[in-house]
Scaffold this active site. Structure first.
Site, PDB file in Angstrom:
ATOM      1  N   ARG A 133      12.979 -45.184  34.393  1.00  0.00           N
ATOM      2  CA  ARG A 133      12.886 -43.734  34.658  1.00  0.00           C
ATOM      3  C   ARG A 133      14.011 -42.933  34.011  1.00  0.00           C
ATOM      4  NH1 ARG A 133      11.156 -46.035  39.637  1.00  0.00           N
ATOM      5  NH2 ARG A 133       8.946 -45.597  40.020  1.00  0.00           N
ATOM      6  N   LYS A 155      14.270 -33.551  22.399  1.00  0.00           N
ATOM      7  CA  LYS A 155      12.830 -33.780  22.275  1.00  0.00           C
ATOM      8  C   LYS A 155      12.591 -35.217  21.827  1.00  0.00           C
ATOM      9  CE  LYS A 155      10.640 -29.358  21.180  1.00  0.00           C
ATOM     10  NZ  LYS A 155       9.850 -28.657  20.138  1.00  0.00           N
ATOM     11  N   GLU A 197      14.018 -28.221   6.819  1.00  0.00           N
ATOM     12  CA  GLU A 197      14.511 -27.773   8.118  1.00  0.00           C
ATOM     13  C   GLU A 197      15.726 -26.852   7.951  1.00  0.00           C
ATOM     14  OE1 GLU A 197      13.105 -28.146  10.944  1.00  0.00           O
ATOM     15  OE2 GLU A 197      11.783 -29.883  10.791  1.00  0.00           O
ATOM     16  N   LYS A 242      20.966 -24.857  16.056  1.00  0.00           N
ATOM     17  CA  LYS A 242      20.067 -25.529  16.989  1.00  0.00           C
ATOM     18  C   LYS A 242      20.714 -25.661  18.364  1.00  0.00           C
ATOM     19  CE  LYS A 242      16.583 -28.843  17.775  1.00  0.00           C
ATOM     20  NZ  LYS A 242      15.644 -29.842  17.226  1.00  0.00           N
ATOM     21  N   GLU A 252      11.962 -25.310  25.993  1.00  0.00           N
ATOM     22  CA  GLU A 252      11.027 -24.540  25.198  1.00  0.00           C
ATOM     23  C   GLU A 252      10.154 -23.620  26.026  1.00  0.00           C
ATOM     24  OE1 GLU A 252       7.723 -25.909  22.157  1.00  0.00           O
ATOM     25  OE2 GLU A 252       9.675 -26.576  21.471  1.00  0.00           O
ATOM     26  N   ARG A 256      13.312 -21.118  22.381  1.00  0.00           N
ATOM     27  CA  ARG A 256      13.352 -22.344  21.590  1.00  0.00           C
ATOM     28  C   ARG A 256      12.116 -22.514  20.707  1.00  0.00           C
ATOM     29  NH1 ARG A 256      15.199 -28.396  23.608  1.00  0.00           N
ATOM     30  NH2 ARG A 256      14.700 -29.468  21.674  1.00  0.00           N
ATOM     31  N   ASN A 260      10.102 -23.951  15.985  1.00  0.00           N
ATOM     32  CA  ASN A 260       8.851 -24.519  15.479  1.00  0.00           C
ATOM     33  C   ASN A 260       8.328 -23.770  14.259  1.00  0.00           C
ATOM     34  OD1 ASN A 260       8.370 -26.656  17.430  1.00  0.00           O
ATOM     35  ND2 ASN A 260       8.092 -25.020  18.921  1.00  0.00           N
ATOM     36  N   HIS A 263       6.130 -25.446  11.758  1.00  0.00           N
ATOM     37  CA  HIS A 263       5.672 -26.706  12.338  1.00  0.00           C
ATOM     38  C   HIS A 263       4.222 -26.657  12.812  1.00  0.00           C
ATOM     39  CE1 HIS A 263       9.921 -27.474  12.133  1.00  0.00           C
ATOM     40  NE2 HIS A 263       9.792 -28.663  12.665  1.00  0.00           N
ATOM     41  N   HIS A 267       2.071 -29.387  11.261  1.00  0.00           N
ATOM     42  CA  HIS A 267       1.484 -30.495  12.016  1.00  0.00           C
ATOM     43  C   HIS A 267       0.003 -30.670  11.694  1.00  0.00           C
ATOM     44  CE1 HIS A 267       4.775 -30.287  15.374  1.00  0.00           C
ATOM     45  NE2 HIS A 267       5.214 -30.833  14.245  1.00  0.00           N
ATOM     46  N   HIS A 280       7.448 -35.433   7.080  1.00  0.00           N
ATOM     47  CA  HIS A 280       7.453 -34.322   8.039  1.00  0.00           C
ATOM     48  C   HIS A 280       8.031 -33.050   7.413  1.00  0.00           C
ATOM     49  CE1 HIS A 280       7.833 -32.079  11.726  1.00  0.00           C
ATOM     50  NE2 HIS A 280       9.142 -32.001  11.584  1.00  0.00           N
TER      51      HIS A 280
END
Length: 375
Positions: A133, A155, A197, A242, A252, A256, A260, A263, A267, A280
């Site tokens: 956990r 993330k 990026e 960042k 997010e 935040r 993206n 992105h 994606h 990526h």
């Protein structure tokens, strides 16, 4: 390959000022050799079991240095290799990390170290988030993309056939350790992908950084052509940018989401072209050009700004053309994006070089018209 020794005075520390889980981003040439000492500085006691997760290529260059540093600091450190590549970013690979955690008898006080690029960082981070956990993780990025983006912010996750990073968790690291010397062994294509990026940070909130990148021109495409002072500036300003956004919006909920930029449409490129076809960062570059066209479609920014963005992306050796994809598949893929709210796709769109806004009122025909112009 080994990295040069480093003295504490040569390291720069940038804080990620979260209210519950603050941590430092430590940057400096040769920092990898101080990994053990840096882990100790975060209060992780000697004798702790540590599992270093990496891939075969990175292990060949830096695995021995990481293990030696950890063991010299008194840690019970072992190493696991997992295959590299976006197509390996699956629950099955995370299960291999869990198997190694079980074999090494990792406890709740144990530590996983992610030594590699974004793929390794995402999977090792998710394994740490889900083992017992949640156990501690330290991110040691070895690619430009991971140094300026993926390793920072907590993330973690893996891909699902329906979309990128649909399975995951927020799990902040205890430390991010960045050693620019690790970029010396980075393949040129990977370096260029990371530059996407960096350009993103310039567009979303740092117009001065964008201007510096614009002035560097085609030197952006190769690390050996990039002035060392500019590389240092890129790493520090990107990490600080960042860190600031993550501190303001850890999970997010609002601000935040601007990270993206490029992105959402990127994606789509990754998912529909097949993971691994584009790196990526390459997909993000295409996504930024497409987002710029969408801003033009909506009248949010000028044709000159879009031209300048496209030129910087191209100068960095990155793709700028939207691939041939079926319109219905594109719209369906967008609906599977993590950022969809009440059936509305949320786009991060530029309004100037250094400013963006989030819009959820974009129609399918508007998206397709913009993509047609950059195909």
């Amino acid at each position: 390959m080994t990295v040069s020794p480093v003295t504490p005075s040569a390291l720069r520390s940038i804080p990620v000022e979260l209210s519950t889980h603050p941590y430092p981003i430590v940057i400096g040439d040769g920092a990898l050799g101080s990994l053990g000492a840096q882990v100790q500085a975060q209060g992780i006691k000697a004798g702790t079991k540590v599992l270093v997760v990496t891939n075969p290529v990175v292990n060949g260059h830096y695995g021995a240095t990481a293990l030696a540093s950890l063991r010299a600091a008194g840690y019970d450190a072992h190493l696991l290799e997992i295959d590299a590549g976006e197509d390996q970013k699956t629950p099955a690979t995370v299960a291999l990390i869990h198997d190694a955690a079980f074999a090494q008898k990792l406890e709740r006080g144990s530590l996983i170290v992610a030594l590699g690029g974004g793929v390794v960082g995402d999977m090792a981070g998710f394994a740490a988030a889900s083992w017992l956990r949640g156990i501690a993780v330290v991110q040691v990025p070895t690619t430009l993309l991971a140094m300026v983006d993926a390793a920072i912010g907590g993330k973690t996750g893996v891909n699902h056939p329906g979309g990128k990073n649909l399975i995951g968790a927020f799990h902040q690291p205890r430390l991010v350790l960045i050693d620019p010397q690790c970029l010396a062994t980075l393949p040129p294509r990977e370096f260029r992908a990371g530059m996407a990026e960096v350009i993103k940070y310039g567009v979303i909130g740092d117009g001065a950084l964008f201007a510096d990148l614009e002035a560097a021109g085609k030197r952006l495409a190769a690390m050996d052509q990039l002035p060392p002072t500019l590389l240092q500036q890129i790493l520090e300003r990107s990490a600080a940018a960042k860190a600031k956004v993550v501190a303001a919006d850890e999970r997010e909920g609002g601000l935040r989401a601007i990270l993206n930029y490029g992105h959402t449409l990127g994606h789509v490129v990754e998912a529909l072209c097949g993971y691994g076809t584009y790196l990526h960062g390459e997909a993000v570059a295409i996504g930024m050009v497409a987002a710029g066209e969408l801003s033009l479609e909506l009248g949010l920014w000028s044709a000159d700004d879009q031209r300048r963005q496209r030129q910087v992306i191209a100068a960095a050796g990155l793709p700028v053309r939207w691939p041939e994809l079926q319109a219905e598949a594109v719209l369906a893929c967008l609906q599977g994006d993590k950022k969809v709210r009440d059936g509305r796709v949320r786009f991060v769109l530029p309004t100037a070089l250094g400013a963006v806004e989030i819009r959820d009122d974009v129609s399918g025909p508007q998206v397709l018209a913009a993509l047609q112009r950059c195909s």
